[in-house]
Design a protein around this motif. Structure first.
Motif, short mmCIF file in Angstrom:
data_model
loop_
_atom_site.label_atom_id
_atom_site.label_comp_id
_atom_site.label_asym_id
_atom_site.label_seq_id
_atom_site.Cartn_x
_atom_site.Cartn_y
_atom_site.Cartn_z
N GLY A 190 5.33 4.66 2.94
CA GLY A 190 4.20 6.25 2.79
C GLY A 190 4.03 7.01 3.96
O GLY A 190 2.94 7.32 3.87
N VAL A 191 4.40 6.37 4.97
CA VAL A 191 3.47 6.28 6.31
C VAL A 191 3.21 8.06 6.87
O VAL A 191 4.22 8.65 6.41
CB VAL A 191 4.65 6.34 7.59
N GLY A 192 2.69 8.20 6.91
CA GLY A 192 2.15 10.54 7.24
C GLY A 192 1.24 10.48 6.23
O GLY A 192 1.07 11.63 5.78
N GLY A 193 1.38 9.67 5.12
CA GLY A 193 0.55 10.04 3.24
C GLY A 193 2.06 11.35 2.50
O GLY A 193 1.29 11.85 2.11
N ARG A 194 2.84 11.60 3.32
CA ARG A 194 3.57 12.05 1.91
C ARG A 194 4.24 11.77 0.73
O ARG A 194 4.62 10.57 0.80
CB ARG A 194 5.58 12.72 3.41
N VAL A 225 8.04 1.19 -5.12
CA VAL A 225 8.30 -0.42 -4.84
C VAL A 225 6.90 -0.34 -3.34
O VAL A 225 7.72 0.01 -2.35
CB VAL A 225 9.14 -1.67 -4.80
N GLU A 226 5.96 -0.54 -3.15
CA GLU A 226 4.93 -1.18 -2.03
C GLU A 226 4.94 -2.48 -1.58
O GLU A 226 4.12 -2.87 -2.49
CB GLU A 226 4.17 -0.16 -1.61
N ASN A 227 5.35 -3.29 -0.71
CA ASN A 227 5.08 -4.56 0.13
C ASN A 227 5.09 -4.19 1.68
O ASN A 227 5.30 -5.43 2.34
CB ASN A 227 6.09 -5.73 -0.17
N ALA A 228 4.50 -3.10 2.30
CA ALA A 228 4.40 -3.02 3.43
C ALA A 228 5.66 -2.38 3.69
O ALA A 228 6.91 -2.09 3.12
CB ALA A 228 3.59 -3.57 4.09
N CYS A 229 5.57 -4.06 4.60
CA CYS A 229 7.64 -3.91 5.55
C CYS A 229 9.04 -5.03 4.64
O CYS A 229 9.60 -4.66 4.72
CB CYS A 229 7.76 -4.53 7.57
N ALA A 230 7.89 -4.78 3.89
CA ALA A 230 8.91 -6.50 2.76
C ALA A 230 9.12 -5.00 2.06
O ALA A 230 9.72 -5.86 0.67
CB ALA A 230 8.42 -7.57 2.65
N VAL A 267 22.62 -1.03 -10.70
CA VAL A 267 20.99 -0.53 -9.99
C VAL A 267 20.91 -0.50 -9.02
O VAL A 267 21.34 -0.60 -7.69
CB VAL A 267 19.77 -1.83 -10.34
N LEU A 268 20.49 1.05 -8.57
CA LEU A 268 20.13 0.97 -6.94
C LEU A 268 19.25 0.94 -6.66
O LEU A 268 18.06 0.92 -7.20
CB LEU A 268 20.28 2.53 -7.49
N ALA A 269 19.28 0.01 -5.21
CA ALA A 269 17.91 -0.31 -4.57
C ALA A 269 17.40 0.02 -3.25
O ALA A 269 18.72 0.06 -2.40
CB ALA A 269 17.95 -1.79 -4.66
N GLY A 270 16.74 0.54 -2.73
CA GLY A 270 16.91 1.41 -1.68
C GLY A 270 15.39 1.11 -0.79
O GLY A 270 14.62 0.78 -1.40
N GLY A 271 15.01 1.52 0.53
CA GLY A 271 13.98 1.79 0.90
C GLY A 271 14.15 2.84 2.02
O GLY A 271 14.78 3.63 2.81
N VAL A 272 13.09 3.44 2.93
CA VAL A 272 13.00 5.04 3.51
C VAL A 272 11.64 4.83 4.05
O VAL A 272 10.89 4.61 3.33
CB VAL A 272 14.05 6.40 2.27
N GLU A 273 11.81 5.73 5.45
CA GLU A 273 10.37 5.64 5.93
C GLU A 273 11.16 6.85 6.84
O GLU A 273 11.89 6.41 7.66
CB GLU A 273 10.37 4.35 6.52
N LYS A 289 -0.18 4.65 14.47
CA LYS A 289 -1.05 2.76 15.22
C LYS A 289 -1.97 2.98 13.75
O LYS A 289 -2.12 1.78 12.98
CB LYS A 289 -1.51 3.04 15.90
N TRP A 290 -2.01 4.49 12.52
CA TRP A 290 -3.29 3.37 11.86
C TRP A 290 -2.88 2.95 10.72
O TRP A 290 -3.05 2.38 9.71
CB TRP A 290 -3.81 4.81 11.15
N TRP A 291 -2.13 3.67 10.52
CA TRP A 291 0.07 3.66 9.55
C TRP A 291 0.07 2.62 9.65
O TRP A 291 0.79 1.62 8.24
CB TRP A 291 0.67 5.10 9.04
N LEU A 292 0.35 1.62 10.88
CA LEU A 292 0.56 0.03 10.30
C LEU A 292 -0.24 -0.41 10.04
O LEU A 292 -0.03 -1.27 9.80
CB LEU A 292 1.96 0.27 12.21
#
Length: 424
Positions: free
Chosen positions: A67-71, A94-99, A120-126, A137-140
Motif C-alpha cells: 500500500g505504498v503511498g497510503g492508497r 495479505v501484507e508481509n512487506a516485499c513477501a 484460487v486467484l493469488a497475486g499482488g500489486v504496487e 524512502k519512508w514507505w520502504l
C-alpha cells in the motif's frame, strides 16, 4: 492433503506507469493469467469459461500489497476483485512487506490443499512511482523495525549495506561480486519484455556507479516500480482439465526478527534457510543435493548482496562461497543452476506487493516453455524465494512439471543421484 497446481500466470510490465492505477495494473495481470490457461479439449464448460476470461469458477482470492503511498489501505483486496467483476468471491489482503504476494500464493496453495477451494486467484500489486523520493524512502522503511531503524533514520538501502559490508569483511570477498550480480541479472532482464530496466550493463559501469549506501552502488540496488502479477492455483481435479499445469511440489515459510540489529549475524537470513528447509522436505529434496535437483531459481535480489546471501541460505553453496559460484558462471542463464532468468528484482523491477507472484509467473513460463529468449532448455523443476524487508519473513516455493511429478519424464529420486548430479 490435496495437490495444488498452477494452471495460469500473468503479469503487467514492471516500470513507471503514471496513467495506470493499482486496479488497472492488476486487471492486466489477471486477464493475462486467464489468457495463459490452456483448457484441454475434453474440459468442462466451466473450465472453458475460465480459459475464455470468465471468473465464474474462482472460489477464493488472495491479494498481496504493502500500500505504498497510503492508497486504499482498508479493503484493498476487495477493491481489486470488484474491479475484476469477482463479486461474491472471498478476498483477503495479505501484507508481509516485499513477501506479500509470495505469502498470498502460499495461502492459495493452502486453500487448495485443504480442500476448501478448487480454483484460487493469488497475486499482488504496487504503485510506487507517483510519490516523491523522500516519501518512497519512508514507505520502504516501514518494512524494517519502525522505532529503532526507520525512525532513527536508517534507509532500506542502508540496512542492506550493513549486511553487504559485514559479508565482504567476514568472508574476505571482493566487492566485485556485487557487481557481477548486477551484470548477470541485467543480461537476463534484457531478454525479458516485461522488465523495467531491460538493458545490459558492464562490470565497470556497476562498479563505478554513484554510491547509494557504501558499499552498494546504484547498479547494486533494485528500482522502485509499478506493476502487478497474478497466478491461478487449482486442485488436481481442475488442473487435469488443462494441458499446461505446474505442480506445487513444496512450500516453506518462516518469520524472524524484523530489525537487523536484533539478529545474531548480518551475513545470512535465517528465515530464508528455515523456509527452504521446509519447502525441500515437502518436495522430497535432499538439502545436500539441492543444487543438482533444481533447474533454475528466482531469488529475492532487492540488493545485490541479497542474491549472494540467498545462494548460501538456500543451500546452493557453503558460507562465503557465493562469489565463487557466481564467477564460475554456475548461476548464469546457460549455467548449471540459472538464477533470476527473469532479470530478478534488480532488472525486472520490484513493485513490492507483486514481486513474489511475479517470480511464480517466471517459474510457470519456464516450466511450460514460454520464456522466449531466456528459456532454460529442459527445465523441469524450479524454486522461487521471496523475502519481506531485510528478512523478517521469507517464503519458498518449489515447482515442477507435471511429467516430473508423475514420473512420466523418467524422474529419479534423490537416492538415485550420485554426488555429481548424475543418475547412479
Amino acid at each position: 492433503m490435496n495437490d495444488a497446481y498452477l494452471v495460469g500466470a500473468g503479469q503487467s510490465a514492471f516500470g513507471s506507469f503514471p496513467d495506470e492505477s493499482y486496479r488497472s495494473l492488476f486487471r492486466t495481470a489477471y486477464e493475462r493469467a486467464l489468457a495463459s490457461t490452456t483448457p484441454a479439449e475434453e474440459a468442462s464448460d466451466g473450465v472453458d469459461a475460465v480459459g475464455g476470461l470468465g471468473g465464474a469458477d474462482i472460489d477464493e482470492a488472495y491479494i498481496g500489497t504493502l500500500g505504498v503511498g497510503g492508497r486504499q489501505l482498508g479493503l484493498s483486496g476487495p477493491a481489486i476483485t470488484e474491479h475484476l467483476g469477482l463479486h461474491g468471491v472471498p478476498c483477503t489482503r495479505v501484507e508481509n512487506a516485499c513477501a506479500a504476494s509470495g505469502y498470498a500464493l502460499r495461502q492459495a496453495v493452502m486453500a487448495v490443499r485443504s480442500g476448501m477451494a478448487d480454483l484460487v486467484l493469488a497475486g499482488g500489486v504496487e504503485v510506487m512511482t507517483d510519490t516523491s523520493s523522500e516519501a518512497t524512502k519512508w514507505w520502504l522503511g516501514v518494512s524494517g523495525e519502525t522505532e529503532w531503524e526507520r525512525m532513527a533514520g536508517t534507509t532500506f538501502a542502508g540496512v542492506y549495506a550493513q549486511m553487504a559490508d559485514a559479508y565482504l569483511r567476514e568472508h574476505h570477498v571482493d566487492g566485485e561480486a556485487l557487481s557481477r550480480v548486477a551484470v548477470k541479472n541485467h543480461e537476463n532482464g534484457a531478454k525479458n519484455p516485461k522488465a523495467q530496466l531491460g538493458f545490459t550493463c558492464s562490470l565497470a559501469e556497476a562498479e563505478h556507479a554513484p554510491v547509494v549506501a557504501d558499499p552498494l552502488t546504484l547498479y547494486h540496488c533494485c528500482p522502485t516500480s509499478d506493476g502487478a502479477a497474478a497466478v491461478l492455483v487449482a486442485s488436481e481435479d481442475v488442473a487435469e482439465q488443462f494441458d499446461d499445469r505446474v505442480r506445487v511440489a513444496g512450500v516453506g515459510a518462516a518469520s524472524d526478527r524484523v530489525g537487523l540489529f536484533q539478529r545474531e549475524s548480518y551475513t545470512g537470513i535465517p528465515a530464508s534457510s528455515m523456509a527452504a528447509e521446509r519447502a525441500y522436505e515437502e518436495a522430497d529434496i535432499d538439502p545436500k543435493t539441492v543444487s543438482e535437483r533444481l533447474d533454475f531459481a528466482e531469488v529475492h535480489d532487492c540488493f545485490a548482496i541479497a542474491e549472494l546471501l540467498a545462494y548460501e541460505d538456500l543451500g546452493f553453496c557453503g558460507p562465503g562461497e557465493a562469489g565463487e559460484l557466481l564467477e564460475a558462471g554456475v548461476t548464469a542463464l546457460d549455467g548449471d543452476l540459472p538464477v533470476n532468468s527473469s532479470g530478478g528484482l534488480k532488472s525486472k523491477g520490484h513493485p513490492i506487493g507483486a514481486t513474489g507472484a511475479g517470480q511464480a509467473v517466471e517459474a510457470f513460463e519456464q516450466l511450460t516453455g514460454r520464456a522466449g529468449d531466456r528459456q532454460i532448455e529442459g527445465a523441469e523443476r524450479g524454486l522461487t524465494h521471496n523475502v519481506g524487508g531485510s528478512g523478517g519473513a521469507a517464503v519458498v516455493h518449489v515447482f515442477e512439471t507435471d511429467s516430473r511429478a508423475t514420473g512420466d519424464g523418467g524422474e529419479t529420486s534423490d537416492a538415485d543421484v550420485g554426488p555429481g548430479g548424475e543418475s547412479a
